[in-house]
Each structure stands twice: as C-alpha cells, then as structure tokens.
Design a protein around this motif. Structure first.
Motif, PDB file in Angstrom:
ATOM      1  N   UNK A   1     -38.632  21.062 -97.816  1.00 37.22           N
ATOM      2  CA  UNK A   1     -37.187  21.400 -97.881  1.00 37.22           C
ATOM      3  C   UNK A   1     -36.892  22.495 -98.483  1.00 37.22           C
ATOM      4  N   UNK A   2     -35.834  23.032 -97.997  1.00 38.75           N
ATOM      5  CA  UNK A   2     -35.571  24.290 -98.496  1.00 38.75           C
ATOM      6  C   UNK A   2     -34.268  23.672 -99.413  1.00 38.75           C
ATOM      7  N   UNK A   3     -34.326  24.965-100.463  1.00 45.50           N
ATOM      8  CA  UNK A   3     -33.525  24.477-101.480  1.00 45.50           C
ATOM      9  C   UNK A   3     -32.266  25.625-101.547  1.00 45.50           C
ATOM     10  N   UNK A   4     -30.861  25.963-101.543  1.00 42.17           N
ATOM     11  CA  UNK A   4     -30.327  26.724-102.050  1.00 42.17           C
ATOM     12  C   UNK A   4     -29.282  26.027-103.066  1.00 42.17           C
ATOM     13  N   UNK A   5     -29.466  27.042-104.397  1.00 42.22           N
ATOM     14  CA  UNK A   5     -29.064  25.911-105.426  1.00 42.22           C
ATOM     15  C   UNK A   5     -27.788  26.991-106.152  1.00 42.22           C
ATOM     16  N   UNK A   6     -26.047  26.648-106.196  1.00 38.45           N
ATOM     17  CA  UNK A   6     -25.682  27.753-107.024  1.00 38.45           C
ATOM     18  C   UNK A   6     -24.864  27.736-108.061  1.00 38.45           C
ATOM     19  N   UNK A   7     -25.056  28.931-108.503  1.00 32.11           N
ATOM     20  CA  UNK A   7     -24.552  28.704-109.960  1.00 32.11           C
ATOM     21  C   UNK A   7     -23.435  28.459-109.957  1.00 32.11           C
TER      22      UNK A   7
ATOM     23  N   UNK B   1     -40.639  16.303 -89.257  1.00 30.78           N
ATOM     24  CA  UNK B   1     -40.314  17.854 -88.281  1.00 30.78           C
ATOM     25  C   UNK B   1     -38.886  17.969 -88.769  1.00 30.78           C
ATOM     26  N   UNK B   2     -38.000  17.625 -89.082  1.00 27.52           N
ATOM     27  CA  UNK B   2     -36.289  17.607 -89.303  1.00 27.52           C
ATOM     28  C   UNK B   2     -36.730  19.829 -89.948  1.00 27.52           C
ATOM     29  N   UNK B   3     -35.910  20.473 -89.735  1.00 28.90           N
ATOM     30  CA  UNK B   3     -35.618  21.191 -90.844  1.00 28.90           C
ATOM     31  C   UNK B   3     -34.231  20.929 -91.242  1.00 28.90           C
ATOM     32  N   UNK B   4     -34.880  21.130 -92.572  1.00 28.37           N
ATOM     33  CA  UNK B   4     -33.776  20.578 -93.028  1.00 28.37           C
ATOM     34  C   UNK B   4     -33.606  21.325 -94.556  1.00 28.37           C
ATOM     35  N   UNK B   5     -32.312  21.819 -94.851  1.00 25.13           N
ATOM     36  CA  UNK B   5     -31.852  22.548 -95.602  1.00 25.13           C
ATOM     37  C   UNK B   5     -30.870  21.903 -97.048  1.00 25.13           C
ATOM     38  N   UNK B   6     -30.766  21.907 -97.961  1.00 18.40           N
ATOM     39  CA  UNK B   6     -30.435  20.796 -99.625  1.00 18.40           C
ATOM     40  C   UNK B   6     -29.804  22.520 -99.802  1.00 18.40           C
ATOM     41  N   UNK B   7     -28.071  21.827 -99.646  1.00 25.54           N
ATOM     42  CA  UNK B   7     -27.485  22.936-100.703  1.00 25.54           C
ATOM     43  C   UNK B   7     -26.814  22.583-102.238  1.00 25.54           C
ATOM     44  N   UNK B   8     -26.906  22.710-103.141  1.00 23.60           N
ATOM     45  CA  UNK B   8     -26.491  22.086-104.338  1.00 23.60           C
ATOM     46  C   UNK B   8     -26.104  22.806-105.254  1.00 23.60           C
ATOM     47  N   UNK B   9     -25.963  22.744-106.835  1.00 28.07           N
ATOM     48  CA  UNK B   9     -25.950  23.197-107.997  1.00 28.07           C
ATOM     49  C   UNK B   9     -27.248  23.561-109.047  1.00 28.07           C
TER      50      UNK B   9
ATOM     51  N   UNK C   1     -30.695  19.628 -89.953  1.00 35.45           N
ATOM     52  CA  UNK C   1     -29.220  19.497 -90.606  1.00 35.45           C
ATOM     53  C   UNK C   1     -29.640  19.916 -92.104  1.00 35.45           C
ATOM     54  N   UNK C   2     -28.160  20.509 -93.038  1.00 34.91           N
ATOM     55  CA  UNK C   2     -27.808  20.852 -94.060  1.00 34.91           C
ATOM     56  C   UNK C   2     -27.304  19.333 -94.989  1.00 34.91           C
ATOM     57  N   UNK C   3     -27.905  20.033 -95.902  1.00 40.57           N
ATOM     58  CA  UNK C   3     -27.625  18.023 -97.286  1.00 40.57           C
ATOM     59  C   UNK C   3     -26.743  19.163 -98.134  1.00 40.57           C
TER      60      UNK C   3
ATOM     61  N   UNK D   1     -31.298   9.398-103.388  1.00 39.78           N
ATOM     62  CA  UNK D   1     -31.260   8.938-102.074  1.00 39.78           C
ATOM     63  C   UNK D   1     -31.194  10.197-101.531  1.00 39.78           C
ATOM     64  N   UNK D   2     -30.027  11.308-101.614  1.00 41.78           N
ATOM     65  CA  UNK D   2     -30.438  12.666-100.395  1.00 41.78           C
ATOM     66  C   UNK D   2     -32.002  12.959-100.701  1.00 41.78           C
ATOM     67  N   UNK D   3     -32.776  13.354-101.767  1.00 42.45           N
ATOM     68  CA  UNK D   3     -34.087  13.447-101.825  1.00 42.45           C
ATOM     69  C   UNK D   3     -34.629  13.231-101.234  1.00 42.45           C
ATOM     70  N   UNK D   4     -34.652  11.529-101.014  1.00 43.16           N
ATOM     71  CA  UNK D   4     -35.646  10.706 -99.924  1.00 43.16           C
ATOM     72  C   UNK D   4     -35.343  11.072 -98.461  1.00 43.16           C
ATOM     73  N   UNK D   5     -34.591  11.355 -98.153  1.00 40.36           N
ATOM     74  CA  UNK D   5     -33.323  11.139 -96.883  1.00 40.36           C
ATOM     75  C   UNK D   5     -34.449  12.543 -96.846  1.00 40.36           C
ATOM     76  N   UNK D   6     -34.176  13.538 -96.844  1.00 43.40           N
ATOM     77  CA  UNK D   6     -34.642  15.129 -96.642  1.00 43.40           C
ATOM     78  C   UNK D   6     -35.955  14.861 -96.908  1.00 43.40           C
TER      79      UNK D   6
END
Length: 381
Positions: free
Chosen positions: A68-74, A45-53, A16-18, A33-38
């Motif tokens: 949780x893997x996190x990708x942040x957009x400038x 055991x889920x592979x979770x990625x978060x995309x955020x600012x 899942x990507x959040x 909410x997003x953090x606790x679900x992720x």
C-alpha cells in the motif's frame, strides 16, 4: 487531465484511494479496518493509495507498507481527537484525480469538501458518530464533523456501515439509508498462541483497546473486583500514552486500587497478541457510548475461541447476537457485568462452536469480496 473531469485510463495511478485521519502505525478500530481493507486489496492486485495525516512527525511523508502506498499530510494543529491541516485536502484531491474510486473513512472533517470536489465516485465508510464530553468547544467540533459527514454521505454513491443496527441509531441515518451497504469490518484470525500472560489456573478476563473514555474500562475493573475469586485475573491491554484525545489510565488505576489480581499491560505488540488471547477465559468490551460501533476485538477473541461479554450498544451487540458466543449487558451496569462474568466462569460456552460461528460470519475473505464488489460497481458508474 482537466480539473473536474474523471480520469482517463492514462491518468489512473490508483484503483482506489483511501482517505482517513489516522493510519498505521496508529492503532484504533477505524484505522485497523482501513489498513486491513487496503492491504487485503493490495494483496489481490489492486493499486491502493492511502492519504492520511502525519500524526507522528517522525513518520515519512511518502511510505509503502505491505503493498500500500501511503501519503501523509503534515498536521498544523489538533482539536481533541481530530487534526487540522489543509495539506490533507490538497494531497487527497491530487490522488483522487488519479484514481478510479475514492473511499473516505468517516468521521473525517475534510470529507464534505473532498466529496464535493471529487472527480471520481466516492464510497464512504461510516464508522460511528462522534461523541464528545459536554462543552462549547466540543459542541462546535461535533457539529462541524456531523456537517462534514452529512455532506460526504449525500455525495457518496455507496455508504458502507459495519451493521444496519448501528446505522439505524446513528445521527446520520437519514443520509446513510439511501445508499447503505452492510459490510462488517475485516477481523483477522489469530494464530495458536501460548498462554504467556496467565498467572495461575484461575479465571482470566481480558480487555484490549485504547484506554479512553468511551471504553468504560473502569466499570470492568469494578465488576471484576466484585468477583469473590482470589485466583481470578484481569489483564488490561492497550495504549494509554499516544492516544488521540487523551487517556483515562489514571481513572482506571484509581478504580483498580491495590488489587493485585489486576494488571495494566500497556500496549500489547502484535507479535504478542496470540499469546494474549490464548491466556484468556473471557474477553470484555464494556463500552459506554455509541462511539463504539462494532468492536473488532470481540470478534478476534471469538475467533481465538474466547467468549465475550459486551455492552448492549447498537452494532456492538450484533456479534454476540449472531454467534451466541458470549453475554450482552447494559452499558455501565457493574452488577450485570459481574453477573455475566460469573456465568462465563461457571458455565463457559462451547469454544469450538463459538469459534466456528465467528469464522463463518466475520471471515476476512468475505469482507474483502464485498468491498471489492462495492468499489468495482462504483468505479464503473
């Protein structure tokens, strides 16, 4: 993988990507909410990625927190509480193409475009309507976000809401209703803290949250000051420095005046939260508009054995209604808020029963089970 086609088994990197505007270490109800679900799903055991600012330029673009893997957009620019940056859309679509299912947390200005371009099923978590002060720019911003939300909800296989009570009063009800799933936010239990914030044996009232317009903290201050009780204390915890859209701390200070019973604690670090709740006899959530759709902090307080007095707002009132552990008052009604505080002081409800009711209805594992079921069903479509 070809554009527009669902990922093959070899392409999938994320279960899942959040996607959302703000993520930890930023603190808000939506973010939590997003953090606790992720993090909860990652622990299962889920592979979770978060995309955020990248709301803070000092944060890394690529990060990992609690599995949780996190990708942040400038961020290119900010408008009110929102951010503008085409990088978030680009990065989100890249991760969505490598995922089994996408979870968009709304309001999110990019949501309409992301849902239309997604090659995987989309589950939207709709937190609340955007409420902004009157004005041309704010009006345009609200309409743009509403259009984005409506577009995303129409393209979602499921729309998760914290309560049907709130959803029915939302501007988005017509597009929420066809695919509604009611899942309360995950509300983590607190440990057994020490009452390190107490000052004497008097009645202690607490508030915890960002000091922003919709929280109505000045009404709580006025209501508390009407308590003729020199031993009472009001502890106001919450960020007023790094707040999207600006804080109302100066207004709160004006209302507090020189009353020595009122303390502004600022941001309360996570390691001190147990002590904060252990110091209280009552918790107050005096929100004044529908931007507050649930109020996780009231459940956290209840799970610590502290009753809550909350505003009679859709979604917010459901917790006291479900547990019976507190009082519900009209939003912005200082006189009723004072009366409710007096009742909790003079005739406190059974703490053990209130805690048990909150644990039963708002436990984390049940919430994660529900999200897991929704995401699994969506991915299997």
């Amino acid at each position: 993988m070809q554009e527009g086609l669902p990922p093959t088994a070899e392409d999938v990197v994320n279960d899942v990507v959040i996607v959302l505007t703000y993520y930890a270490p930023y603190v808000s109800g939506l973010t939590n909410v997003a953090r606790d679900v992720a993090e909860g799903l990652a622990a299962r055991g889920w592979r979770v990625c978060v995309v955020t600012s990248k709301h803070d330029p000092a944060l890394p673009t690529h990060d990992e927190r609690n599995g949780v893997r996190i990708v942040r957009a400038p961020v290119l620019a900010r408008v009110g509480k929102g951010t503008i940056g085409i990088n978030l859309t680009r990065m989100a679509l890249h991760e969505m193409r490598r995922s089994r299912v996408a979870n968009l947390h709304l309001p999110l200005i990019e949501a309409g475009l992301l849902s239309r371009l997604s090659s995987v099923p989309v589950v939207s978590t709709y937190h609340c309507d955007v409420t902004l002060p009157p004005g041309l720019v704010n009006g345009l911003q609200r309409r743009a976000i509403d259009r984005a939300s409506a577009g995303a909800l129409r393209h979602s296989v499921t729309t998760v809401v914290s309560s049907e009570d709130y959803a029915r009063h939302s501007r988005m009800w017509d597009v929420i209703r066809p695919a509604l799933a009611e899942i309360p936010p995950p509300c983590l239990p607190r440990g057994e803290g020490r009452p390190g914030f107490r000052d004497g044996t008097g009645f202690h009232v607490g508030f915890l949250g960002r000091l922003v317009e919709e929280k109505g903290v000045e009404h709580l201050v006025d209501a508390f000051r009407a308590l003729d009780d020199p031993g009472a204390r009001l502890l106001i915890g919450g960020d007023y420095l790094g707040v999207a859209g600006g804080s109302v701390v100066d207004r709160v200070r004006r209302h507090a005046g020189d009353d020595p019973r009122i303390s502004l604690l600022g941001f309360v670090a996570d390691e001190r939260l147990d002590d904060f709740y252990a110091s209280l006899d009552a918790f107050a959530l005096p929100s004044v508009n529908a931007f507050e759709a649930f109020g996780i902090v009231q459940v956290v307080a209840m799970r610590a054995g502290v009753p809550a007095v909350v505003s009679d707002l859709p979604g917010v009132r459901t917790v006291v209604g479900t547990t019976g552990f507190g009082e519900v008052v009209p939003p912005g009604d200082v006189r009723e808020l004072t009366a409710a505080l007096r009742r909790l002081r003079d005739d406190p409800p059974d703490a053990a029963a209130g805690r048990a009711a909150a644990d039963e209805h708002f436990g984390v594992e049940a919430v994660l089970d529900a999200y897991e079921a929704v995401f699994t069903k969506a991915a299997d479509r």
